[in-house]
Design a protein around this motif. Structure first.
Motif, PDB file in Angstrom:
ATOM      1  N   THR A  14      52.446 -11.211  33.998  1.00 21.08           N
ATOM      2  CA  THR A  14      53.182 -10.982  32.748  1.00 21.08           C
ATOM      3  C   THR A  14      54.244  -9.898  32.965  1.00 21.08           C
ATOM      4  OG1 THR A  14      51.513  -9.386  32.024  1.00 21.08           O
ATOM      5  CG2 THR A  14      51.216 -11.672  31.297  1.00 21.08           C
ATOM      6  N   ARG A  16      57.533  -7.780  33.100  1.00 21.15           N
ATOM      7  CA  ARG A  16      58.564  -7.682  32.047  1.00 21.15           C
ATOM      8  C   ARG A  16      59.762  -8.571  32.308  1.00 21.15           C
ATOM      9  NH1 ARG A  16      60.665  -1.949  30.824  1.00 21.15           N
ATOM     10  NH2 ARG A  16      62.504  -3.221  30.479  1.00 21.15           N
ATOM     11  N   ILE A  17      60.199  -8.603  33.574  1.00 21.38           N
ATOM     12  CA  ILE A  17      61.389  -9.417  33.878  1.00 21.38           C
ATOM     13  C   ILE A  17      61.122 -10.891  33.577  1.00 21.38           C
ATOM     14  CG2 ILE A  17      60.748  -9.550  36.350  1.00 21.38           C
ATOM     15  CD1 ILE A  17      64.313  -9.648  34.911  1.00 21.38           C
ATOM     16  N   SER A  39      47.642 -13.920  34.566  1.00 18.74           N
ATOM     17  CA  SER A  39      47.650 -12.466  34.559  1.00 18.74           C
ATOM     18  C   SER A  39      46.318 -11.997  35.109  1.00 18.74           C
ATOM     19  CB  SER A  39      47.841 -11.951  33.121  1.00 18.74           C
ATOM     20  OG  SER A  39      47.633 -10.557  33.077  1.00 18.74           O
ATOM     21  N   ARG A  40      46.287 -10.742  35.600  1.00 16.94           N
ATOM     22  CA  ARG A  40      44.994 -10.177  36.015  1.00 16.94           C
ATOM     23  C   ARG A  40      44.086 -10.032  34.797  1.00 16.94           C
ATOM     24  NH1 ARG A  40      47.186  -4.672  38.019  1.00 16.94           N
ATOM     25  NH2 ARG A  40      48.359  -5.079  36.128  1.00 16.94           N
ATOM     26  N   TYR A  61      45.654 -14.965  39.362  1.00 16.55           N
ATOM     27  CA  TYR A  61      46.772 -15.651  40.025  1.00 16.55           C
ATOM     28  C   TYR A  61      46.245 -16.827  40.858  1.00 16.55           C
ATOM     29  CZ  TYR A  61      48.840 -11.053  39.030  1.00 16.55           C
ATOM     30  OH  TYR A  61      49.257  -9.900  38.428  1.00 16.55           O
ATOM     31  N   PRO A  76      57.117 -12.739  40.183  1.00 15.02           N
ATOM     32  CA  PRO A  76      57.717 -11.436  39.878  1.00 15.02           C
ATOM     33  C   PRO A  76      56.685 -10.310  39.969  1.00 15.02           C
ATOM     34  CG  PRO A  76      57.131 -12.531  37.836  1.00 15.02           C
ATOM     35  CD  PRO A  76      56.465 -13.297  38.974  1.00 15.02           C
ATOM     36  N   ASN A  79      56.775  -5.345  44.340  1.00 16.90           N
ATOM     37  CA  ASN A  79      57.372  -5.700  45.634  1.00 16.90           C
ATOM     38  C   ASN A  79      56.351  -5.886  46.771  1.00 16.90           C
ATOM     39  OD1 ASN A  79      59.731  -5.433  44.248  1.00 16.90           O
ATOM     40  ND2 ASN A  79      60.343  -3.482  45.171  1.00 16.90           N
ATOM     41  N   HIS A  82      54.817  -9.397  46.973  1.00 15.37           N
ATOM     42  CA  HIS A  82      55.666 -10.598  47.085  1.00 15.37           C
ATOM     43  C   HIS A  82      55.219 -11.475  48.247  1.00 15.37           C
ATOM     44  CE1 HIS A  82      59.372  -8.841  44.754  1.00 15.37           C
ATOM     45  NE2 HIS A  82      58.294  -8.958  44.013  1.00 15.37           N
ATOM     46  N   GLU A  99      60.874 -12.935  43.353  1.00 17.03           N
ATOM     47  CA  GLU A  99      61.816 -11.867  42.982  1.00 17.03           C
ATOM     48  C   GLU A  99      62.289 -11.076  44.204  1.00 17.03           C
ATOM     49  OE1 GLU A  99      63.766 -10.882  40.923  1.00 17.03           O
ATOM     50  OE2 GLU A  99      63.273 -12.155  39.250  1.00 17.03           O
ATOM     51  N   LYS A 100      63.455 -10.455  44.033  1.00 16.40           N
ATOM     52  CA  LYS A 100      63.956  -9.552  45.063  1.00 16.40           C
ATOM     53  C   LYS A 100      63.128  -8.278  45.025  1.00 16.40           C
ATOM     54  CE  LYS A 100      65.528  -6.564  42.961  1.00 16.40           C
ATOM     55  NZ  LYS A 100      65.022  -5.638  41.915  1.00 16.40           N
ATOM     56  N   ARG A 168      58.643   1.010  40.261  1.00 15.36           N
ATOM     57  CA  ARG A 168      59.800   1.475  41.051  1.00 15.36           C
ATOM     58  C   ARG A 168      59.586   2.877  41.617  1.00 15.36           C
ATOM     59  NH1 ARG A 168      60.613  -1.679  37.344  1.00 15.36           N
ATOM     60  NH2 ARG A 168      62.147  -3.362  37.394  1.00 15.36           N
ATOM     61  N   TYR A 289      69.973 -16.107  34.677  1.00 16.13           N
ATOM     62  CA  TYR A 289      68.605 -16.545  34.996  1.00 16.13           C
ATOM     63  C   TYR A 289      68.446 -18.035  34.694  1.00 16.13           C
ATOM     64  CZ  TYR A 289      67.924 -11.521  35.044  1.00 16.13           C
ATOM     65  OH  TYR A 289      68.034 -10.191  35.333  1.00 16.13           O
TER      66      TYR A 289
END
Ligand SMILES: NC(=O)c1ccc[n+]([C@@H]2O[C@H](COP(=O)([O-])OP(=O)(O)OC[C@H]3O[C@@H](n4cnc5c(N)ncnc54)[C@H](OP(=O)(O)O)[C@@H]3O)[C@@H](O)[C@H]2O)c1
Length: 338
Positions: A14, A16-17, A39-40, A61, A76, A79, A82, A99-100, A168, A289
């Protein structure tokens, strides 16, 4: 959609992006059906499914990856997850839009390339800017010699975020400015030059507590020219990219977080400072998107190339690895070739 086929997508988490931008935009694509979200926390998955009108929800997942109806995964996750979940999804025979940044090492990209070919699926990095019309136009203008020879690129991307719980700002999650936003000036400069950088040098300031790279200046040496950019997670928010030719320059007003409620603009300007000639190019209001979702699903349906391939992602990852190596040595570092 010509043949009416819709790719059935499953969403990992879930994030945010996903909830705010990517899923609603993909639900507007003619060739997409979002059929499941995981979602977890089962209740979070149920709430998100109900809010976005997604028929199925899973409390893990792995359960979603086992759903045979799901053909393609949007990943998403933070990082550092991924690679693991993209790999797992490929091994379940699913296509993956991740996602990047695609992964945190080029070895992981090599592994994904091998698995992609083995399982004959489509795998790509979700650099939504890649298919935005304003960026396609910049590529076209430069290629057609509209600014003369492109020799220099200047980039900037920043925001202010010090919340230690934000992904982040967590080093172990692949946090920091370079993985989160440095990847954008690198990707777009590689895209517009149509070349890979040969070497990189960087000056990086780290947060004393979080240890993340919070302010970085980078120079990239390309065969045809140079790029310098700054990124920060602890500065006033700003973003800009400028491409300098020997005749004109192109400036992209909002290069990365392109708005969906008004047209985007790029400016092409000559060098006359007293009576500047400024050409403004406007782009119809669009959602990058949505364009990304449509393009990736088309690649699945028609067995075509994905917008940002693993081979392309390799170029970004190896550049970022060279930047971090330069931070340690204070020297220019060669960028590994794929
Ligand atoms: N292309 C773009 O425009 C764009 C913009 C923003 C972010 N991104 C990328 O998208 C990814 C997600 O960013 P975001 O800002 O949306 O992140 P976020 O809101 O923090 O979401 C990350 C999600 O990952 C799941 N997760 C699994 N393990 C976790 C853990 N140990 N800690 C925290 N979360 C965990 C959580 O979902 P559940 O609780 O549901 O399992 C969480 O909601 C990042 O890779 C980022 O680089 C791309």
């Amino acid at each position: 959609m010509k043949n009416g086929r819709k790719v059935k997508w499953g969403i990992l988490s879930t994030a945010r992006i996903g909830l705010d931008k990517v899923i609603p935009a993909m639900q507007q694509c003619g060739n997409v059906e979002v059929v499941a979200i995981a979602s977890r926390q089962p209740q979070m998955a149920a709430d998100a499914a109900s809010r976005l009108g997604i028929p199925k929800h899973y409390g893990s997942y792995e359960a979603l990856l086992h759903d045979p109806e799901v053909e393609a995964i949007y990943n998403p996750l933070p990082n550092h997850m991924h690679f693991t979940y993209t790999k797992m999804a490929i091994e379940h025979g699913k296509h993956v839009l991740c996602e990047k940044p695609m992964t945190l090492s080029k070895e992981e990209i090599n592994t994904l390339m091998h698995l992609r070919d083995l399982h004959k699926v489509k795998v790509g990095e979700a650099f939504m800017v890649h298919t935005h019309p304003q960026w396609r136009k910049v590529v076209e203008l430069v290629k057609n010699g509209h600014i003369g020879n492109l020799l220099a690129v200047q980039g900037f991307f920043s925001y202010f975020k010090t919340d230690p719980t934000n992904i982040r700002n967590i080093m172990a999650f692949g946090g920091g400015a370079m993985w989160d936003i440095g990847c954008y000036p690198i990707h777009t400069t590689r895209m517009v030059f149509g070349e890979e950088p040969r070497r990189a040098v960087a000056l990086i300031d780290r947060d004393p507590v979080l240890k993340t790279d919070r302010l970085a200046s980078v120079i990239l040496d390309f065969p045809s020219g140079q790029c310098s950019f700054m990124v920060s997670t602890q500065l006033v928010a700003h973003q800009r990219m400028i491409f300098f030719g020997d005749e004109k320059r192109i400036e992209i007003e909002i290069p990365f977080n392109a708005p969906t409620d008004r047209p985007c603009r790029i400016f092409v300007q000559d060098g006359n400072l007293l009576a500047p000639g400024r050409e403004e190019i406007h782009f119809d209001t669009c959602d990058q998107y949505n364009i990304q979702g449509e393009a990736f699903s088309d690649a699945i349906i028609h067995d075509g190339p994905v917008p940002v391939s693993l081979e392309n992602a390799y170029g970004n990852t190896s550049t970022i690895e060279a930047i971090f190596e330069s931070e340690k040595t204070g020297q220019w570092v060669s960028v590994a070739k794929g």
